[in-house]
Enzyme design. Sequence first.
Site, mmCIF file in Angstrom:
data_model
loop_
_atom_site.group_PDB
_atom_site.id
_atom_site.type_symbol
_atom_site.label_atom_id
_atom_site.label_comp_id
_atom_site.label_asym_id
_atom_site.label_seq_id
_atom_site.Cartn_x
_atom_site.Cartn_y
_atom_site.Cartn_z
ATOM 1 N N CYS A 21 48.656 0.602 90.865
ATOM 2 C CA CYS A 21 47.354 -0.573 91.467
ATOM 3 C C CYS A 21 47.952 0.192 92.435
ATOM 4 O O CYS A 21 47.990 1.200 92.866
ATOM 5 C CB CYS A 21 48.090 -2.048 90.953
ATOM 6 S SG CYS A 21 48.080 -2.454 88.823
ATOM 7 N N ARG A 47 43.656 4.500 91.879
ATOM 8 C CA ARG A 47 44.742 4.631 91.535
ATOM 9 C C ARG A 47 44.808 2.882 89.839
ATOM 10 O O ARG A 47 45.953 3.359 89.344
ATOM 11 C CB ARG A 47 46.058 3.633 92.266
ATOM 12 C CG ARG A 47 46.311 4.641 94.200
ATOM 13 C CD ARG A 47 46.679 3.472 95.144
ATOM 14 N NE ARG A 47 47.829 3.430 93.874
ATOM 15 C CZ ARG A 47 49.094 3.819 93.854
ATOM 16 N NH1 ARG A 47 48.850 4.625 95.056
ATOM 17 N NH2 ARG A 47 50.220 3.466 94.389
ATOM 18 N N TRP A 94 45.427 -1.639 87.710
ATOM 19 C CA TRP A 94 46.279 -0.695 86.151
ATOM 20 C C TRP A 94 47.264 -1.299 85.211
ATOM 21 O O TRP A 94 47.491 -1.515 85.875
ATOM 22 C CB TRP A 94 45.985 0.515 87.320
ATOM 23 C CG TRP A 94 46.999 1.891 85.813
ATOM 24 C CD1 TRP A 94 48.108 2.081 84.899
ATOM 25 C CD2 TRP A 94 46.224 2.395 85.468
ATOM 26 N NE1 TRP A 94 47.471 2.711 84.142
ATOM 27 C CE2 TRP A 94 46.448 3.120 84.556
ATOM 28 C CE3 TRP A 94 44.553 2.801 85.437
ATOM 29 C CZ2 TRP A 94 45.781 4.342 82.913
ATOM 30 C CZ3 TRP A 94 43.879 4.085 84.676
ATOM 31 C CH2 TRP A 94 44.239 3.946 83.416
ATOM 32 N N ASN A 120 51.646 -4.815 92.514
ATOM 33 C CA ASN A 120 52.069 -3.493 92.412
ATOM 34 C C ASN A 120 53.211 -3.450 91.421
ATOM 35 O O ASN A 120 54.080 -3.152 92.537
ATOM 36 C CB ASN A 120 51.820 -1.845 92.844
ATOM 37 C CG ASN A 120 51.926 -1.194 92.799
ATOM 38 O OD1 ASN A 120 51.361 -0.973 91.003
ATOM 39 N ND2 ASN A 120 52.165 0.695 93.639
ATOM 40 N N GLY A 121 53.333 -3.013 90.831
ATOM 41 C CA GLY A 121 54.293 -2.863 89.959
ATOM 42 C C GLY A 121 54.903 -3.321 88.942
ATOM 43 O O GLY A 121 54.022 -4.023 88.158
ATOM 44 N N GLU A 498 54.330 22.866 74.524
ATOM 45 C CA GLU A 498 53.585 21.881 74.876
ATOM 46 C C GLU A 498 53.490 22.915 76.831
ATOM 47 O O GLU A 498 52.723 23.116 77.296
ATOM 48 C CB GLU A 498 54.202 21.050 75.331
ATOM 49 C CG GLU A 498 53.570 19.908 76.578
ATOM 50 C CD GLU A 498 52.380 19.239 76.694
ATOM 51 O OE1 GLU A 498 51.415 19.049 77.714
ATOM 52 O OE2 GLU A 498 51.382 19.831 75.409
ATOM 53 N N LYS A 502 49.662 23.597 78.070
ATOM 54 C CA LYS A 502 49.215 23.712 79.667
ATOM 55 C C LYS A 502 49.056 25.325 79.950
ATOM 56 O O LYS A 502 47.883 25.945 80.551
ATOM 57 C CB LYS A 502 50.719 23.271 80.136
ATOM 58 C CG LYS A 502 50.784 22.444 80.055
ATOM 59 C CD LYS A 502 50.260 20.942 80.360
ATOM 60 C CE LYS A 502 48.888 20.143 80.152
ATOM 61 N NZ LYS A 502 49.711 19.404 78.759
ATOM 62 N N GLU A 505 44.592 26.198 78.509
ATOM 63 C CA GLU A 505 43.917 25.697 78.871
ATOM 64 C C GLU A 505 43.726 25.672 80.247
ATOM 65 O O GLU A 505 42.939 25.402 80.591
ATOM 66 C CB GLU A 505 44.380 23.562 78.498
ATOM 67 C CG GLU A 505 45.138 23.205 79.064
ATOM 68 C CD GLU A 505 45.768 21.509 78.593
ATOM 69 O OE1 GLU A 505 46.482 21.050 78.317
ATOM 70 O OE2 GLU A 505 44.655 21.153 78.450
ATOM 71 N N HIS A 521 59.292 36.448 61.362
ATOM 72 C CA HIS A 521 58.767 36.521 59.972
ATOM 73 C C HIS A 521 57.245 36.785 60.249
ATOM 74 O O HIS A 521 56.475 36.454 60.358
ATOM 75 C CB HIS A 521 58.719 35.455 59.572
ATOM 76 C CG HIS A 521 59.757 35.001 59.362
ATOM 77 N ND1 HIS A 521 60.758 35.771 57.960
ATOM 78 C CD2 HIS A 521 60.645 33.952 60.297
ATOM 79 C CE1 HIS A 521 61.896 35.070 58.524
ATOM 80 N NE2 HIS A 521 62.138 34.371 59.427
ATOM 81 N N LYS A 621 38.906 15.313 79.999
ATOM 82 C CA LYS A 621 40.118 14.406 80.064
ATOM 83 C C LYS A 621 39.667 13.940 78.968
ATOM 84 O O LYS A 621 40.951 13.042 77.925
ATOM 85 C CB LYS A 621 40.220 13.775 81.354
ATOM 86 C CG LYS A 621 41.618 12.649 81.848
ATOM 87 C CD LYS A 621 42.397 13.917 81.707
ATOM 88 C CE LYS A 621 43.638 13.039 81.692
ATOM 89 N NZ LYS A 621 45.363 13.550 81.667
HETATM 90 C C1 AGP Z 1 46.510 18.479 77.485
HETATM 91 O O1 AGP Z 1 46.491 19.189 78.970
HETATM 92 C C2 AGP Z 1 44.782 17.770 77.231
HETATM 93 N N1 AGP Z 1 44.098 17.027 77.766
HETATM 94 C C3 AGP Z 1 44.392 17.339 75.359
HETATM 95 O O2 AGP Z 1 45.136 18.304 75.113
HETATM 96 C C4 AGP Z 1 44.880 16.793 75.180
HETATM 97 O O3 AGP Z 1 45.783 16.164 74.918
HETATM 98 C C5 AGP Z 1 44.070 15.958 74.125
HETATM 99 O O4 AGP Z 1 42.389 15.275 73.806
HETATM 100 C C6 AGP Z 1 44.585 14.065 73.378
HETATM 101 O O5 AGP Z 1 43.877 13.357 74.414
HETATM 102 P P1 AGP Z 1 44.970 11.847 74.911
HETATM 103 O O6 AGP Z 1 45.779 11.559 75.067
HETATM 104 O O7 AGP Z 1 43.823 11.481 75.253
HETATM 105 O O8 AGP Z 1 44.166 11.489 73.241
#
Ligand code: AGP
Length: 626
Positions: A21, A47, A94, A120-121, A498, A502, A505, A521, A621
């Site tokens: 927050c 925040r 938050w 906050n916390g 993962e 990264k 994307e 394989h 996002k």
């Molecule tokens: C990851 O860096 C991406 N932004 C995307 O794969 C993300 O993880 C996916 O859309 C899931 O989002 P969420 O965790 O908000 O459900």
Amino acid sequence: MLIIRCHNGRRILPRRVRGMCGIAACVLRNGEVGPVLYDCLKRLEYRGYDSVGEASIIDGKIVVKKDKGKIDQVEEKLGISDLAGVVGIGHTRWATHGAPSQENAHPHTDCKNTVAVVHNGIIENFMRLRQELELKGHQFNSRTDTEVVAHLVEECLGSGKSFAEAVRLTSKKLTGAYALALISSLEPDKVVCVRNESPLVVGRGTDSNYCASDIPAFLSRTNQVIFLEDDEMAVLTADKVRLLHISDGEELTREPVTIDWNAETALKTGYRHFMLKEIHEQPMTVRNALRTHPIYLDLMASAMNRAKRIFLVACGTSYHACLAATYAFSNLAKFAVTPAVASEFIDTYGALVDSDSVVLAVSQSGETADTLSAVRGAKERGATVLGISNVMGSTLTRISDVYIGQNSGPEMGVAATKTFTAQLSVLVKIVVALARKREVLRSADLEALQNGFNRLPGWISIVLSTQEERVKRIVEKYSDRSSFCFLGRGIGVATALEGRLKLLELSYLPAIAYAAGESKHGFISVVEEGYPVIFIAPRDETYSKMIGNTMEMKARGAQIISIVDDQDGEVSGLSDETVTVPPGIPSMLTPIVFVVPLQLFAYYMAVGKGYDPDFPRNLAKSVTVH
Ligand code: AGP
């Protein structure tokens, strides 16, 4: 490079301020606090934006304006910028404890309305303190952990303590992370603020003084900043700042430092991009995730312990957290769970989902359409739905029968970083709770895990402070490559996936990821002289086979970049480049540390190619369409 100059011009390396927050407070000689606090909160809105509130003292009485919603929505409704008075506190929330609502919005007050507090916390022992206060007749208006502070201060004031002393004694009763700012109508000329783990800075003005969770809040009014340390408090009046130790009340002196940031830099607290800031927030956000209250972990473990089938459902990075957790469920809790990509869940497993099923859905935004429709499909089939999300009040938290807020704070960068390590921290905590319920966890393993949990934030800090420059150099050396492959074994497969996501994307490079054993394989046909292969090689039960896989790739001319611990010998001996993490990380926790160099690798590759790592093309996002 961040430059901070002390008043004598000496350069000082800044301490980063972090957290959830946003709190702000001010004491003015002239003028009204409303517009000042409104402006401070606007600069802290990144925040948290679940609810907003301000309080001041007008005609000797505490006046509170607060409601659910973003600052501008609440401003329209309540006119928080019109708040009169020369002393005031403000908060943008938050949510962690208690869903977003008017009652749970800050500031919170005591029974007599003589004290108001913003926080906050996380106050870990709030439940016990609340029960004790309720037994003494205190009435509570919210479900937050914060409100106990107002009532505890009320108790101390009632026994004749000064306001500052009442706050100091109250703080000594609290456990957890907290930054607090308080006002009292009994001493209407001051703000008292407290820091323990959560960030808090003081701004020295000429005829006014401020405190806030972050420098940007008051930077437009003063760039003279006093950094508070843990276990410290400050008493602000219009012309004075007193610093005290909480533990013994001893007076402290500390000179302000000069901050020379512009507004844009300020929002990112000195980092070039939100993504880099969020990568560096992970010691804090992992610590917060590990603070999930045992009650919620137990609720989830109980539901799972009754289930015949458990599915872990998510998308993208959240799915990779589920995949990693699958190893922990089978290795620690001796329970087979099924990880499923949300968009495929019902088509693949719909026929198996029923009232004996538990579906644990993971989503940082809590709004991903594929995850929500998988969850709705499961609900229709009678399954129990559990949720882990970073956004309290999100659709997933409202659909779930039980949910946990992972408390990572807003993640502005589209690429998920801090939310991945926090999700996995919560998931492994749930696994441990289930394993203990099933009595299948050996005490030695439990001890190693507890020790591991405590050391995770420190391990991540070590990687950030010792390996970032090395990653940068490796990126510069390999920035001309058109593809990369990430290889891992066991739980390291999830880390490899993962890392690949990264890079893919953010740098738009067609990166590949494989279980190292499986790479023989098919993928190996791609390998030629100089092809870069990134190995995630913790010295766990898979290590000996990893050595073999590294040799296979080396034999075909691959250039080996390995993530290993700093005591490693064999894989690093075969590698062209190594990035190291501290040794001794329990294998089920390795993705939380080993992923950090991969996040940095993707970030610097994108920046090196001139791309914006915060807003990569074609991505959102939160993906709210199917
Ligand atoms: C990851 O860096 C991406 N932004 C995307 O794969 C993300 O993880 C996916 O859309 C899931 O989002 P969420 O965790 O908000 O459900």
